[in-house]
Scaffold this motif. Sequence first.
Motif, PDB file in Angstrom:
ATOM      1  N   ALA A 143       0.830  -1.206   0.000  1.00 26.34           N
ATOM      2  CA  ALA A 143       0.000   0.000   0.000  1.00 26.34           C
ATOM      3  C   ALA A 143       0.866   1.259   0.000  1.00 26.34           C
ATOM      4  O   ALA A 143       0.714   2.151  -0.858  1.00 26.34           O
ATOM      5  CB  ALA A 143      -0.937  -0.015   1.208  1.00 26.34           C
ATOM      6  N   VAL A 144       1.790   1.342   0.953  1.00 33.87           N
ATOM      7  CA  VAL A 144       2.646   2.529   1.059  1.00 33.87           C
ATOM      8  C   VAL A 144       3.585   2.616  -0.138  1.00 33.87           C
ATOM      9  O   VAL A 144       3.735   3.683  -0.764  1.00 33.87           O
ATOM     10  CB  VAL A 144       3.445   2.496   2.384  1.00 33.87           C
ATOM     11  N   LEU A 151       2.928   7.898  -7.355  1.00 35.31           N
ATOM     12  CA  LEU A 151       3.199   9.341  -7.400  1.00 35.31           C
ATOM     13  C   LEU A 151       4.467   9.612  -8.204  1.00 35.31           C
ATOM     14  O   LEU A 151       4.574  10.649  -8.884  1.00 35.31           O
ATOM     15  CB  LEU A 151       3.334   9.884  -5.974  1.00 35.31           C
ATOM     16  N   ARG A 152       5.407   8.693  -8.118  1.00 34.71           N
ATOM     17  CA  ARG A 152       6.654   8.848  -8.875  1.00 34.71           C
ATOM     18  C   ARG A 152       6.380   8.763 -10.379  1.00 34.71           C
ATOM     19  O   ARG A 152       7.020   9.453 -11.174  1.00 34.71           O
ATOM     20  CB  ARG A 152       7.625   7.762  -8.444  1.00 34.71           C
ATOM     21  N   GLU A 153       5.408   7.908 -10.739  1.00 38.77           N
ATOM     22  CA  GLU A 153       5.089   7.766 -12.167  1.00 38.77           C
ATOM     23  C   GLU A 153       4.313   8.978 -12.692  1.00 38.77           C
ATOM     24  O   GLU A 153       4.641   9.517 -13.751  1.00 38.77           O
ATOM     25  CB  GLU A 153       4.264   6.484 -12.386  1.00 38.77           C
ATOM     26  N   SER A 158      -3.036  11.230  -9.070  1.00 38.86           N
ATOM     27  CA  SER A 158      -3.076  10.811  -7.665  1.00 38.86           C
ATOM     28  C   SER A 158      -4.450  11.017  -7.027  1.00 38.86           C
ATOM     29  O   SER A 158      -4.813  10.323  -6.081  1.00 38.86           O
ATOM     30  CB  SER A 158      -2.013  11.568  -6.860  1.00 38.86           C
ATOM     31  N   TRP A 159      -5.240  11.945  -7.561  1.00 45.49           N
ATOM     32  CA  TRP A 159      -6.553  12.186  -6.964  1.00 45.49           C
ATOM     33  C   TRP A 159      -7.462  10.961  -7.077  1.00 45.49           C
ATOM     34  O   TRP A 159      -8.384  10.781  -6.263  1.00 45.49           O
ATOM     35  CB  TRP A 159      -7.219  13.398  -7.626  1.00 45.49           C
ATOM     36  N   LEU A 160      -7.188  10.115  -8.084  1.00 41.48           N
ATOM     37  CA  LEU A 160      -7.982   8.888  -8.216  1.00 41.48           C
ATOM     38  C   LEU A 160      -7.765   7.957  -7.019  1.00 41.48           C
ATOM     39  O   LEU A 160      -8.699   7.284  -6.558  1.00 41.48           O
ATOM     40  CB  LEU A 160      -7.611   8.157  -9.505  1.00 41.48           C
ATOM     41  N   MET A 161      -6.529   7.940  -6.491  1.00 37.91           N
ATOM     42  CA  MET A 161      -6.267   7.151  -5.285  1.00 37.91           C
ATOM     43  C   MET A 161      -7.003   7.738  -4.094  1.00 37.91           C
ATOM     44  O   MET A 161      -7.544   7.021  -3.254  1.00 37.91           O
ATOM     45  CB  MET A 161      -4.758   7.109  -4.989  1.00 37.91           C
ATOM     46  N   TYR A 280      -0.032  -0.008 -10.258  1.00 34.02           N
ATOM     47  CA  TYR A 280       0.208   0.409  -8.876  1.00 34.02           C
ATOM     48  C   TYR A 280      -1.103   0.658  -8.139  1.00 34.02           C
ATOM     49  O   TYR A 280      -1.259   0.312  -6.960  1.00 34.02           O
ATOM     50  CB  TYR A 280       1.095   1.651  -8.826  1.00 34.02           C
ATOM     51  N   LEU A 281      -2.076   1.260  -8.821  1.00 35.80           N
ATOM     52  CA  LEU A 281      -3.373   1.492  -8.193  1.00 35.80           C
ATOM     53  C   LEU A 281      -4.038   0.159  -7.836  1.00 35.80           C
ATOM     54  O   LEU A 281      -4.623   0.009  -6.760  1.00 35.80           O
ATOM     55  CB  LEU A 281      -4.276   2.306  -9.115  1.00 35.80           C
TER      56      LEU A 281
END
Length: 577
Positions: A143-144, A151-153, A158-161, A280-281
Amino acid sequence: MLARLLGRYLRPHWPLLVAVGIFQLAQSLASLYLPSLNADIIDQGVAKGDIDYIFSTGAMMLGVTLIQVVCAISAVYFGARSAMLLGRDLRGAVFGKVSEFSEREVSKFGAPSLITRSTNDVQQVQMVVLMMCTLFVSAPILAVGGVIMALREDPGLSWLMGVSIPILLVGLGLIIVRMMPLFQSMQKRIDNVNRVLREQLTGIRVVRAFVREDVETKRFADANAELTDVALKVGKLFALMFPMVMLVLNVSSVAVIWFGGLRVDSGEIEVGTLMAFLQYLMQILMAVMMATFMAVMLPRAAVSADRIGEVLETESSVVPPSNPVTELHESGTVELLDTSFAYPGAEESVLHNISFRVQPGTTTAIIGSTGSGKTTLVNMLPRLFDATGGSVLVDGVDVRELDPDLLWSRIGIVPQKPYLFSGTVASNLRYGRPEATDEELWEALEVAQAAGFVRRMEDGLESSIAQGGTNVSGGQRQRLAIARALVKRPEIYVFDDSFSALDSATDARLRAALTSERADATRIIVAQRVSSIIDADQIIVLEHGRIVGMGTHDELLETSETYAEIVSSQLTAEEAA
């Protein structure tokens, strides 16, 4: 309680847990690295037509995948081993604790509940440890790490996460809250099913004798239906959980592809980056789902741990002495001094101010009406109960001050309901003294009037005995139980209504042989039948937990109205004289 149990019983296996942590960390890092390599293949290899780069990076992905598989297998192996060892230790601890209980504690919990706690409840705790080792360690890392790598990609997605993860957590949380009380109810209903089933198996002869098969079938069906109802409710919640998780996962995937496609079209990110972000998501959401699945397991395991802890933290009312007496100088003397006994919470004592003395080499009989306290009285000698008032002395020492092994070696008790263990005639007879020879077994069988039917059995001493002795008659079971006590050769024999299943002739022969062969031993006989005790050196008459007469048969006929009534109800005047 769950945390305390795990802390206590997993501590000896910490090297296995360290191995689990190392392999899970390596597996998780490998999982996090793969999407990044996949993105590089797409962006640097496929998009540019660089075949060498595709092959080299692909080989690297295969290597990382191999490492991931090896680490995953190793982590599951060590995790499973840790969980199984925990289960073994917990079952051993529960069994050891129960074996220390007096009859008071066993009655408090009930045999079916104790069986459930040492099997099903231990299994629930064992399963949650296995899940923790295989899922809970990797879930936070994925998860972390997934958030960091995503975020690196591309920080722009990121708002979707921030939307999908809270939705998944809230949905699963609502389901878990509804599951917790159901798990508590489920364990109690498993207890109930075990109780009903155990009663029916133990009392199968009574059920058939009274033609109650239909009633008992309905009773079991009702208990089974109650458990099924709760299990179905839990199953429905589980069934709701996975579609909801898949809905969030699929909607999130569509959203990433939709909004990510717009960013690819505008040239803000590459296609490989979009694919990596999507992976990743998915990893993040799967990690959240694994952690939530663990959270589903925890409530039931916590309930089971509380039930196990309740057993482990219950102290026996029969407490071993801190400085036990390990030597006795007398041999076979029993004395009760102003002894009383009351069950916890009872309004009235079962026994009131009982005082008498039994000399070695004599026979003392205890007689009285049903419920007068005869069995309770003799159960205080081997400390199945402890007196709540006064003292019980064996060879001049209070039984509460004696070393338990020394006390039990001095007493051979034949209970009111004799029990034989699965095995052979010989293994049952040697239960109290494993080193006894075959000659000693036959000698005990002769005294117990059991040698005849054992010789007629196909394999003699090696003939099989079913659990509970159900493959022999009640009288044979009684005589084998008496022989088992005789093989032990203690200084004190306690026969708790042990001659009731014998006919008068066998009873008389057994008592004569017992007096002849064990003349130096102390014999205490609880009886309902006057003919079994008429020759006793001392007869104690109990009524409502009090001694109302004490003496020989002839003396009691003159002095005890209660004894005279018992005699007149069983014997003619000529037989009584």
